[in-house]
Design an enzyme around this catalytic site. Structure first.
Site, PDB file in Angstrom:
ATOM      1  N   ASP A 175       0.888  -1.209   0.137  1.00 53.33           N
ATOM      2  CA  ASP A 175       0.441   0.194   0.103  1.00 53.33           C
ATOM      3  C   ASP A 175       0.957   1.639  -0.194  1.00 53.33           C
ATOM      4  O   ASP A 175       0.338   2.373   0.033  1.00 53.33           O
ATOM      5  CB  ASP A 175      -1.650  -0.114   1.300  1.00 53.33           C
ATOM      6  N   HIS A 421       2.763   3.993   6.840  1.00 52.73           N
ATOM      7  CA  HIS A 421       2.052   5.224   5.160  1.00 52.73           C
ATOM      8  C   HIS A 421       1.209   5.409   5.332  1.00 52.73           C
ATOM      9  O   HIS A 421       0.748   6.138   4.402  1.00 52.73           O
ATOM     10  CB  HIS A 421       2.068   3.626   4.552  1.00 52.73           C
TER      11      HIS A 421
END
Length: 1021
Positions: A175, A421
């Site tokens: 991701d 993230h």
């Protein structure tokens, strides 16, 4: 959760060198547990997984408990409950889990019976871990040291809980929004066999699918050669199921209905549709294996829905394939089992040597805004990492007892969250940002009170003393310090240097009023000081709570891996005279005192004295029209450097089509091809014997100060942006431009995760022909360590090192542009669901920061980055009641290491277990800069007697001697292709593999760019 987890991790450290897990011998959890593919068939590996963000739209706890489902229906505890139940029922099923932070929290809530079942699932390879770090980290903004630490923390838990069977074989970075070359090198050093990625640039992916190069060997470092190679695969569907085949409670796709009597019976049609998708995917890969991800964000809260449909898909798919001679084989698998199948097929793979930045998902969506989004949390992470390294070192150096390990590990956990993230990236919702700050602030406070304070008191006063000083952690970014600004007598400034070499460090201490101060160290030496006025704009930062009006500044030499304390007191002076001036005039028209005693604290009253100032100096302030920051002569040519601030208006669109994409938390999309330059409203020159400054006040609520120190080789640029106005309805993205007459021919260098260098060229990519519709955003890169340009006619270079991650580029010849702050008024429609509009008390957030500037023809080394990222920690103690002579009698200076050989960096020094420490040493030079370095571990640190040394993998969870790196067959044509495309811009990609020099007992060798990790058993001398 934390205390139980962290106590377990203490136990884990003693098990790393000799695995003690009860089922080690009987386990079949590795590649031998994989379902074998069938020759001559298309083998479809069904990988059941969930992607669980450690904070994004909801906080960590909200995601875990399933709270606030009005924001997002997601509850991690239910995912793990449900998956374990379903795996236990049918042995053929497989599942992978990634985020160790969530798994650890769930684990400690389970009963012994669930522990037994989960352990069996892991030992049999039915439940496997991928990635295995505390969180799935970002790769643009993360510093390599923080990445190593959070992998060590997460993998340590898995090793302690499940032994070797808990160890992931593959990285799973599905991701993050772009990928770092240095991260690939780190994973290779941690012993991973492969790495899988989800997001790469849409043009890159299209070309790779066409060329069947979705899988390759990624060489993480030219200096390290093959030892930094790692197999890397790009997932076809990012990480989602094939369209139409999501069987989750969150999805609306058609289930597989196998009752022939039902009018909705659909087995044949659904299986045929899946076969078509699998064949389409297989055309992009070079072997007869294809990995099909079956899962998505927070899937499997009702795992039965998924597994029941996947069971049917596999059952009927294999039956129909056999009946129709389709040569298709479908089965439950895992990423490592897929990797093993590819390895056995022995494909010839291309090599990649650049990175995956910037990432674009369509022609107008360059994910380069998050390189700068939420600059405050980026600074918090950078400062917290620096503090954590110091706390770990002090823990060892002061010989603190192991009962404080839970406090240290709580800080490691908090830092692991920040690497996520959607944390350091600034791409989370605002309330989640606040929660990250809450978590890291609490962890830092506990570490300061329980570790740093105790360690410094023990080292300064002796272990038998009951004296307990308070060491104030000042808010230097806001020029605020409770102890120093409220001091009425003397104070003590203690400076700790975590680096393995001595440093010259500028120390800036906020004070209230224009006091005259003398700085003395424990040997009696006094230091030149300079006092300067804190600008009103800084004093009025909305979040600032301080009465400080001035800073006094001195430059001190701090010993390697050590500390030094300074006694600060008012200086006695003789007769003083009032300057003949009207005190009602503006402050910048007067001399500001440095090294002389003021009779009052009124900053508008400026005085000078007739006594000898000695090593004290006077700072004078005057107006000037010049905008030059610096002038350098190199190769007989004069080079000017100037700076300015501007902004890009953010594009505002409806996000319905590519061309209407808005600039937002992820996306940088300026509504202009060049920045609007702000005008200079005021410029002030500050001169003195310690430093000189130029202060610029700009329109648009922007300021910057360029500063040079008399004895330092670099300059500093302090910048202050905000509040960014939104009154015109336009979002703005502020940049600092450094303008020179350097000829760099469109080429510039940036770092990779703060460690290695990558060449960049304007409007180009190394491995495909770039079509660029966003010429500004498409040339921005993440800057964690530095960005530089070099003159083509001389050796002169301009290098900028930020105090936190920032986006940067060289868009115009001779210029470097750094994005500092962003305030946008519309979402970019990539999931966060709110505009990047940070405010404080209803106004735009004010942000302050510092860039270091190197403008010279001196050769650059990453030592400059290490100096900046690991600046000394400064603490202030109220010294009322402590005389100078009493101060001198204390342990005011200590170093535990002599300066190591040039190129050697002490990356990690932390407690590991009773009588053990974890040590990482790094050679930061590349192969063009230096040779192998040798260190004798027996005596490299004073006060420590080494009993034994065991070398571990980089992640410290496995003996290095027990690891064998996989070797792949690679193509040679890539080097010629890159040279043809880039000419002299890029060196040949074929690295010369090094021949490793053998160690001699505890004398170990560090090759260029090598990091080595050791568990050291020791005792204090």
């Amino acid at each position: 959760m934390a205390l139980k987890l962290l106590v377990l991790l203490i136990i884990a450290s003693s098990a790393l060198s000799v695995p003690t897990h009860g089922k080690q011998k009987a386990a079949k959890c590795g590649y031998e547990s994989c379902t074998k593919p069938k020759d001559g068939m298309l083998n479809v590996h069904i990988v059941a997984h969930t992607h669980d963000d450690v904070g994004w739209l909801k906080t960590v706890d909200q995601y875990y408990y399933g709270h606030r489902n009005n924001i997002q229906k997601a509850g991690v505890q239910y995912i793990l409950d449900s998956v374990v139940k379903e795996l236990w029922e049918i042995p053929e099923r497989r599942f992978i889990y990634v985020e160790t932070a969530f798994f650890a929290k769930w684990w400690f809530e389970q009963t012994p019976e669930i522990h037994r079942k989960v352990d069996q699932l892991v030992q049999e390879g039915r439940l496997k871990f991928a990635g295995g770090a505390w969180s799935m980290n970002d790769e643009a903004n993360t510093y390599y040291q923080s990445t190593i630490d959070q992998f060590t923390f997460g993998l340590g838990f898995l090793n302690a809980t499940f032994g070797e069977c808990g160890r992931p074989r593959v990285g799973w970075q599905i991701d993050p929004f772009g990928h770092s070359r240095e991260f690939a090198s780190l994973l290779a050093g941690m012993g991973y066999d492969g790495l899988f990625l989800g997001r790469i640039d849409y043009q890159d992916k299209t070309q790779r699918m066409k060329d069947k190069t979705m899988e390759f060997v990624w060489r993480g470092d030219d200096s390290l050669g093959k030892s930094s190679d790692i197999f890397t695969g790009i997932l076809y569907n990012t990480y989602a199921p094939p369209p139409g085949f999501c069987f989750d409670i969150l999805c609306n796709d058609e289930p597989i209905i196998d009752d022939p009597s039902s009018p909705d019976y659909n087995v044949d049609r659904r299986v045929d549709g899946f076969f078509a998708r699998a064949k389409q995917m297989a055309r992009a890969y070079s072997t007869n294996n294809v990995l099909v991800t079956m899962g998505d964000d927070f899937n499997y809260q009702d795992a039965g829905m998924w597994f029941k449909n996947l069971d049917k898909l596999i059952k009927y798919g294999n039956k129909m394939a056999a009946d129709d001679n389709l040569n298709i084989n479908i089965f439950y698998s895992t990423p490592d089992c897929y990797l093993k199948a590819v390895k056995d097929a022995n494909p010839v793979l291309p090599i990649k040597q650049d990175d995956f930045f910037p990432y674009a998902s369509d022609p107008h969506s360059y994910w380069t805004g998050y390189f700068t989004s939420r600059p405050t949390i980026k600074l918090i992470e950078a400062e917290a990492n620096k503090y954590m390294q110091m706390a770990k070192q002090l823990y060892v150096l002061a010989g603190l007892s192991m009962n404080k390990m839970p406090v240290l590990d709580e800080l490691k956990s908090a830092m692991g969250f920040l690497q996520h993230h959607d944390a350091i990236t600034g791409t989370e919702k605002q309330h989640v940002t606040y929660d990250y700050i809450r978590i890291i602030s609490a962890a830092l406070h506990e570490a300061h009170e329980e570790i740093t304070t105790e360690a410094l008191n023990k080292l300064i006063h002796g272990s038998s003393s009951d004296v307990k000083w308070k060491f104030d952690r000042c808010q230097f970014n806001e020029s605020s310090c409770v102890t120093s600004e409220n001091a009425r007598g003397a104070m003590i400034v203690t400076v700790y240097n975590p680096l393995a070499w001595s440093v010259l460090a500028p120390i800036r201490i906020p004070i209230s009023g224009e006091k005259t101060l003398r700085v003395t160290d424990g040997s009696g030496k006094t230091y030149a000081t300079q006092t300067t006025y804190i600008e009103e704009s800084i004093r009025k930062i909305p979040s600032r709570s301080s009465i400080a009006t001035h800073e006094f500044v001195f430059v001190a030499n701090i010993p390697a891996l050590g500390f030094k304390s300074f006694y600060v007191q008012k200086k006695k002076t003789g007769k003083r005279h009032r300057r003949d001036a009207d005190v009602s005039r503006s402050k910048d028209e007067y001399n500001v005192v440095s090294g002389s005693e003021a009779a009052c604290d009124d900053p508008m009253v400026v005085q000078r004295y007739d006594d000898e100032l000695g090593d004290e100096g006077v700072s004078s302030i005057s107006r000037s029209a010049s905008t030059s920051l610096r002038t350098v002569t190199s190769g007989g040519k004069t080079y000017e450097l100037s700076g300015t601030v501007g902004y890009y208006p953010g594009y505002l669109g409806n996000n319905m089509v590519y061309a209407n994409r808005s600039s937002g938390a992820y996306i940088f999309r300026p509504n202009a091809i060049s920045a609007t330059i702000l005008s200079i409203l005021n410029k002030t020159d500050v001169t003195g014997n310690v430093f000189q400054e130029q202060r610029f006040v700009m329109s648009g609520n922007a300021e910057y100060t360029q500063r040079t120190y008399t004895v330092l080789e670099y300059s500093e640029v302090d910048w202050l942006i905000g509040p960014i106005s939104d009154e015109d309805g336009v979002g703005k993205e502020y940049v600092m431009k450094y303008i020179s007459n350097i000829l760099n021919n469109g080429e510039f260098d940036t770092d990779s995760s703060g460690r290695t260098t990558l060449k960049r060229k304007l409007n180009q990519r190394p491995q495909w022909n770039l079509t660029l519709e966003e010429p500004v955003a498409g040339n921005y890169y993440p800057i964690v360590g530095y960005i530089s340009i070099k003159d083509s006619e001389s050796n002169l270079s301009l290098r900028i090192i930020p105090d936190r991650p920032e986006g940067g580029a060289s868009l115009v010849e001779g210029e470097i542009e750094m994005m500092l702050h962003r305030r946008l008024l519309h979402d970019d429609a990539f999931g966060v669901g709110e505009a990047l509009n940070e405010t404080y008390n209803g106004r735009g957030l004010v942000v302050r920061g510092t860039n270091r500037i190197y403008y010279s023809d001196a050769k650059f080394a990453f030592k400059d980055v290490l100096d900046t990222r690991n600046k000394p920690e400064v603490f202030v103690t109220d010294a009322r009641g402590i005389t100078l002579e009493e101060f001198k009698a204390l342990n005011t200076e200590k170093s535990w290491i002599g300066n190591l050989a040039n190129g050697v960096h002490l990356l990690t020094l932390e407690p590991w277990n009773e009588g053990e420490l974890l040590l990482r040493l790094e050679n930061y030079l590349d192969k063009s800069e230096g040779s192998t370095k040798q260190i004798d571990l027996s005596n490299f640190m004073s006060g420590f007697k080494v009993k034994s040394v065991q070398e571990m993998l980089l992640s410290a969870d496995k003996l290095k001697s027990n690891h064998n790196q996989w070797v792949w067959s690679v193509a040679d044509q890539f080097a010629a292709d890159i040279n043809k495309e880039y000419g002299s811009f890029r060196k040949t990609a074929r690295a010369v593999d090094r021949v490793k020099m053998a160690d001699d007992g505890n004398k170990i060798n560090l090759d260029a760019k090598e990091i080595r990790t050791f568990v050291v058993k020791y005792e204090l001398d």
